[in-house]
Design a protein around this motif. Structure first.
Motif, mmCIF file in Angstrom:
data_model
loop_
_atom_site.group_PDB
_atom_site.id
_atom_site.type_symbol
_atom_site.label_atom_id
_atom_site.label_comp_id
_atom_site.label_asym_id
_atom_site.label_seq_id
_atom_site.Cartn_x
_atom_site.Cartn_y
_atom_site.Cartn_z
ATOM 1 N N ALA A 297 0.429 0.235 -18.401
ATOM 2 C CA ALA A 297 -0.749 0.707 -19.126
ATOM 3 C C ALA A 297 -0.800 2.222 -19.256
ATOM 4 O O ALA A 297 -1.272 2.756 -20.266
ATOM 5 N N THR A 298 -0.307 2.947 -18.226
ATOM 6 C CA THR A 298 -0.542 4.400 -18.170
ATOM 7 C C THR A 298 0.713 5.246 -17.988
ATOM 8 O O THR A 298 0.671 6.457 -18.227
ATOM 9 N N GLY A 299 1.782 4.654 -17.514
ATOM 10 C CA GLY A 299 2.972 5.420 -17.181
ATOM 11 C C GLY A 299 2.925 6.030 -15.797
ATOM 12 O O GLY A 299 3.861 6.709 -15.374
ATOM 13 N N LYS A 300 1.833 5.783 -15.066
ATOM 14 C CA LYS A 300 1.670 6.342 -13.725
ATOM 15 C C LYS A 300 1.228 5.240 -12.758
ATOM 16 O O LYS A 300 0.738 4.197 -13.182
ATOM 17 N N VAL A 301 1.374 5.510 -11.462
ATOM 18 C CA VAL A 301 0.964 4.554 -10.429
ATOM 19 C C VAL A 301 0.320 5.310 -9.277
ATOM 20 O O VAL A 301 0.895 6.282 -8.776
ATOM 21 N N ASP A 302 -0.885 4.871 -8.882
ATOM 22 C CA ASP A 302 -1.500 5.438 -7.674
ATOM 23 C C ASP A 302 -1.958 4.342 -6.706
ATOM 24 O O ASP A 302 -2.631 4.611 -5.717
ATOM 25 N N ILE A 303 -1.578 3.083 -6.991
ATOM 26 C CA ILE A 303 -1.878 1.977 -6.085
ATOM 27 C C ILE A 303 -0.878 2.047 -4.934
ATOM 28 O O ILE A 303 0.340 2.022 -5.162
ATOM 29 N N PRO A 304 -1.339 2.125 -3.691
ATOM 30 C CA PRO A 304 -0.412 2.326 -2.568
ATOM 31 C C PRO A 304 0.361 1.060 -2.196
ATOM 32 O O PRO A 304 -0.044 -0.061 -2.522
ATOM 33 N N ILE A 305 1.479 1.265 -1.490
ATOM 34 C CA ILE A 305 2.196 0.154 -0.883
ATOM 35 C C ILE A 305 1.378 -0.289 0.322
ATOM 36 O O ILE A 305 1.102 0.512 1.207
ATOM 37 N N PRO A 306 0.967 -1.560 0.402
ATOM 38 C CA PRO A 306 0.081 -1.993 1.492
ATOM 39 C C PRO A 306 0.820 -2.103 2.830
ATOM 40 O O PRO A 306 2.046 -2.242 2.882
ATOM 41 N N LYS A 307 0.043 -2.067 3.892
ATOM 42 C CA LYS A 307 0.623 -2.159 5.234
ATOM 43 C C LYS A 307 1.256 -3.513 5.509
ATOM 44 O O LYS A 307 2.150 -3.628 6.351
ATOM 45 N N ASP A 308 0.782 -4.562 4.810
ATOM 46 C CA ASP A 308 1.348 -5.890 5.044
ATOM 47 C C ASP A 308 2.493 -6.218 4.081
ATOM 48 O O ASP A 308 2.840 -7.387 3.886
#
Length: 322
Positions: A297-308
């Motif tokens: 959608a945006t060309g960017k990512v700020d969703i983190p890699i989760p601990k699990d």
């Protein structure tokens, strides 16, 4: 004069504040489905909607073809709220009324599958325009089996399987056992897989926004490992692979599992994972879906890699009980 400058400064701050708010607005996602040989497709659509909206970064609509094929039980359990009444058929049939307003969305997720009836010419043209103008597309598992006679769709997905795809459609693309990227033009049918199993995903591009921060290797839940995919493979980048062993009717090659494609100004994230609910419950799948959809959608990512997130030797799942 000082008071006037301070007033202008406040206006600039207010404008910047508005920009910030606009950037934080949820991205508009449309999941399209309705005909898929993988019978759990209605549940998988519901699962993807849930996992995306859990981030608070997306709002998700679903548009389903009026004529549905396979998955009748699941379609009754997971209907589209506010959608038209659907009619299950024994054979796929084109729904000439299926024509989503693609321009109303930032990204489309395709959850069709093998043997899905084609879209109308008008719907195809509008979707091609949407993508060329900068729209986003996410392709899930059997959606790379769909629409083999639609040239633009084959370009968008990069690689596909089944549907009478052969050398006429483009090369096989994979990494060999020496980790060399191969474009193989030998004759042969596209698409196969062995028995379902857990398998290790190997990240090939750790700098891409979707895969950045992931472990180099992680164990994916039980799934179909697609191999022998082939297609135009233009403007394509492979992000991750999985080894398909001959001991499980595979190729002894490292087959693409996560890839991106550029089509005009549009961005495509193609994920070959996602056969059944237990496959989609994998935290690796969920994370790739969330990050891949945001990137498309945006060309960017700020969703983190989760601990699990899964490790190389341990699967991680989030049970879906909605």
């Amino acid at each position: 004069m000082i008071a006037k400058k301070f007033f202008v400064f406040l206006l600039i701050l207010a404008g910047l504040g508005n920009i910030s708010v606009a950037q934080k607005s949820p991205l508009r996602v449309l999941i399209v489905d309705g005909q898929n040989n993988h019978e759990q497709w209605p549940k998988i659509t519901a699962m993807m909607k849930y996992d995306l909206e859990q981030t608070k970064k997306f709002t998700v609509d679903i548009q389903r073809t009026r004529y549905t094929w396979q998955g009748d039980k699941w379609a009754a359990q997971y209907p589209v709220k506010g959608g038209p009444e659907t009619q299950p058929l024994k054979e796929p049939k084109m729904d000439s009324a299926f024509h989503p307003k693609f321009a109303n969305y930032d990204v489309v997720i395709c959850n069709f599958g093998w043997n899905a009836a084609p879209w109308s010419a008008a719907a195809q043209q509008d979707f091609e325009k949407f993508m060329k103008n900068g729209g986003g597309l996410v392709v899930i598992h059997a959606a790379n089996n769909s629409f083999p006679k639609w040239p633009a769709y084959n370009q968008m997905i990069g690689l596909g399987g089944w549907g009478d795809r052969t050398e006429k459609d483009g090369p096989y693309v994979y990494y060999d056992q020496n980790n060399k990227l191969i474009r193989d033009t030998q004759p042969g049918k596209a698409g196969s897989h062995g028995a379902q199993a857990e398998f290790v995903i190997t990240v090939r591009d750790s700098k891409h926004p979707i895969t950045k921060g992931m472990p180099e290797k992680w164990l994916h839940s039980k799934d179909e490992l697609y191999d022998r995919l082939r297609g135009p493979a233009e403007n394509m980048q492979i992000l991750a692979t999985a080894f398909s062993p001959k001991t499980n009717n595979g190729t002894d090659r490292n087959e693409p599992m996560l890839l991106t494609v550029q089509y005009g100004k549009g961005r495509i994230f193609h994920m070959a994972l996602g056969h059944a609910d237990y496959s989609v419950e994998c935290v690796g799948f969920i994370t790739c879906l969330q990050r891949g959809t945001q990137w498309a959608a945006t060309g960017k990512v700020d969703i983190p890699i989760p601990k699990d997130f899964p490790t190389e030797d341990k699967v991680s799942q989030r049970k879906f009980d909605q």
